[in-house]
Design an enzyme around this catalytic site. Structure first.
Site, short mmCIF file in Angstrom:
data_model
loop_
_atom_site.label_atom_id
_atom_site.label_comp_id
_atom_site.label_asym_id
_atom_site.label_seq_id
_atom_site.Cartn_x
_atom_site.Cartn_y
_atom_site.Cartn_z
N GLU A 185 93.96 -67.39 10.02
CA GLU A 185 94.22 -68.11 9.95
C GLU A 185 93.88 -69.39 9.06
O GLU A 185 92.72 -69.92 9.35
CB GLU A 185 93.80 -69.31 11.62
CG GLU A 185 94.97 -70.20 11.71
CD GLU A 185 94.57 -70.71 13.26
OE1 GLU A 185 93.99 -69.30 14.43
OE2 GLU A 185 94.62 -71.66 13.91
N LYS A 227 98.81 -67.04 10.31
CA LYS A 227 98.86 -68.19 11.18
C LYS A 227 98.53 -69.42 10.64
O LYS A 227 97.25 -69.87 10.38
CB LYS A 227 97.46 -68.29 12.16
CG LYS A 227 98.14 -68.87 13.20
CD LYS A 227 96.95 -69.07 14.66
CE LYS A 227 97.49 -70.16 15.61
NZ LYS A 227 96.99 -69.60 16.85
P1 13P Z 1 97.19 -75.34 18.26
O1 13P Z 1 98.41 -74.80 18.23
O2 13P Z 1 96.64 -75.67 19.82
O3 13P Z 1 96.67 -75.60 16.94
O4 13P Z 1 95.82 -73.62 18.78
C1 13P Z 1 96.55 -72.51 18.02
C2 13P Z 1 95.03 -72.06 17.55
O5 13P Z 1 95.32 -71.38 17.91
C3 13P Z 1 94.57 -73.15 16.37
O6 13P Z 1 92.89 -71.99 16.67
#
Ligand code: 13P
Length: 347
Positions: A185, A227
């Site tokens: 991510e 992600k």
């Molecule tokens: P949000 O969809 O609230 O941005 O959170 C996703 C997430 O896992 C952030 O690390």
């Protein structure tokens, strides 16, 4: 057992789990808010954050009738991994029993990169291999690590991008060796006054660096999930790009930066409203012909309305679960490009 070699067996397992995480019509619920973050969420509804309230809230989410139809996996926080339902079934086991893959946030949050103007590195690589072993034993099928970058005020810098790409790749390699699928991510924050073109350029740069590091660390692309944040205008920019522009810019940037071997791209919502996050995903899936599944891994965009309905009151449980199911269903429809505004008028 941890192994330095990725055996054929582990590789097959990684591929299988990654495919299941992006199964048609389904996405991932991010319920891995750390202690300080869940406190912030509970503050908005006037609920004290304690072990008990956090357990009650997570049980509400995970026991929602029908949720397994639209949710393939749930990302948990360390504390939640060790908590149980009122019937004393550990949450990871309970989720697995519903056909939902439990996952674990393994990073330990952000720290300042010295010498930069408030750029951040993600902590948690020390001892990660050993922790991974523990998580696998309690049934985790995947893990998550979040790197954070900001646009504006000469940021991100090359140092910031490189440090985050390197840490993501180190984490991904360690995670795969434990037999878990890494969710990689790299979040580019929506905050700032930048335009969408700047976000597109920065996204391509960051994704390019991330995939270059992943290759160097011999990460199996077929056994990971990306992600990312979507390519949008900064939230302080006066002209907000519309839904179609966001969808086109995101797909354009990703086609140039994300290898086709990656099975799925699951977006974070990053502060977008629930409806907008769904509409953006829907528009991207309507464009068709991408090499990866385009799905969701929303935290706020799935939970915001549920929290507001729940308010910490057990009497609101059923209504709160219906609210969650509805959001999951809307996003499930967006996976096929079938989401319509009319779906919002149901609840
Ligand atoms: P949000 O969809 O609230 O941005 O959170 C996703 C997430 O896992 C952030 O690390």
């Amino acid at each position: 057992m941890l192994t330095n070699k990725l055996t054929r067996e582990i590789i097959n397992q990684l591929k299988e789990t990654a495919q299941a995480m992006v199964a048609p019509g389904k996405g991932i619920l991010a319920a891995d808010e750390s202690g300080p973050t869940i406190k912030k969420r509970f503050d908005t509804i006037g609920v004290e954050s304690s072990g008990e309230t956090r357990q009650a809230y997570r049980e509400l989410l995970f026991t929602t009738p029908g949720i397994q139809e639209f949710i393939s996996g749930v990302i948990l926080f360390d504390e939640t991994m060790g908590q149980s339902t009122r019937k004393e079934i550990l949450f990871p086991k309970f989720l697995a029993g519903r056909g939902i893959i439990p996952g674990i946030k393994v990073d330990k949050g952000l720290t300042l990169i010295p010498g930069t103007s408030d750029e951040k590195a993600t902590q948690g690589l020390d001892g990660l291999a050993e922790r991974m072993e523990k998580y696998r034993e309690v049934g985790a099928g995947f893990a998550k690590w979040r790197g954070v970058l900001e646009i504006g005020n000469h940021k991100p810098t090359r140092l910031g991008v490189d440090i985050n790409a390197h840490a993501l790749a180190r984490y991904a390699a360690i995670t795969q060796r434990a037999g878990l699928v890494p969710i990689v991510e790299p979040e580019i924050l929506i905050t700032g006054s930048h335009d969408i073109e700047t976000c597109e350029q920065v996204s391509k740069w960051v994704l390019g660096r991330v995939f270059s590091e992943l290759a160097q660390h011999r990460v199996i692309l077929e056994g990971m999930i990306l992600k990312p944040s979507m390519v949008t205008s900064g939230d302080g920019h006066p002209d907000q790009a519309d839904i179609e522009t966001v969808a086109k810019a995101t797909i354009r940037a990703f086609k140039q930066s994300v290898p086709a071997a990656v099975p799925g791209v699951v977006f974070l919502s990053g502060g977008q409203s629930s409806e907008l996050a769904t509409a953006h995903l829907n528009a991207m899936n309507q464009m068709g012909c991408c090499p990866w599944e385009l799905s969701f891994s929303y935290g706020r965009a799935l939970q915001e309305k549920t929290l507001l309905v729940w308010k910490g009151n057990a009497d609101n449980l059923s209504m709160a679960q219906k609210t969650l199911l509805h959001r999951a269903e809307c996003n499930g429809a967006a996976r096929y490009g079938n989401y319509t505004q009319a779906m919002e008028e149901v609840v």
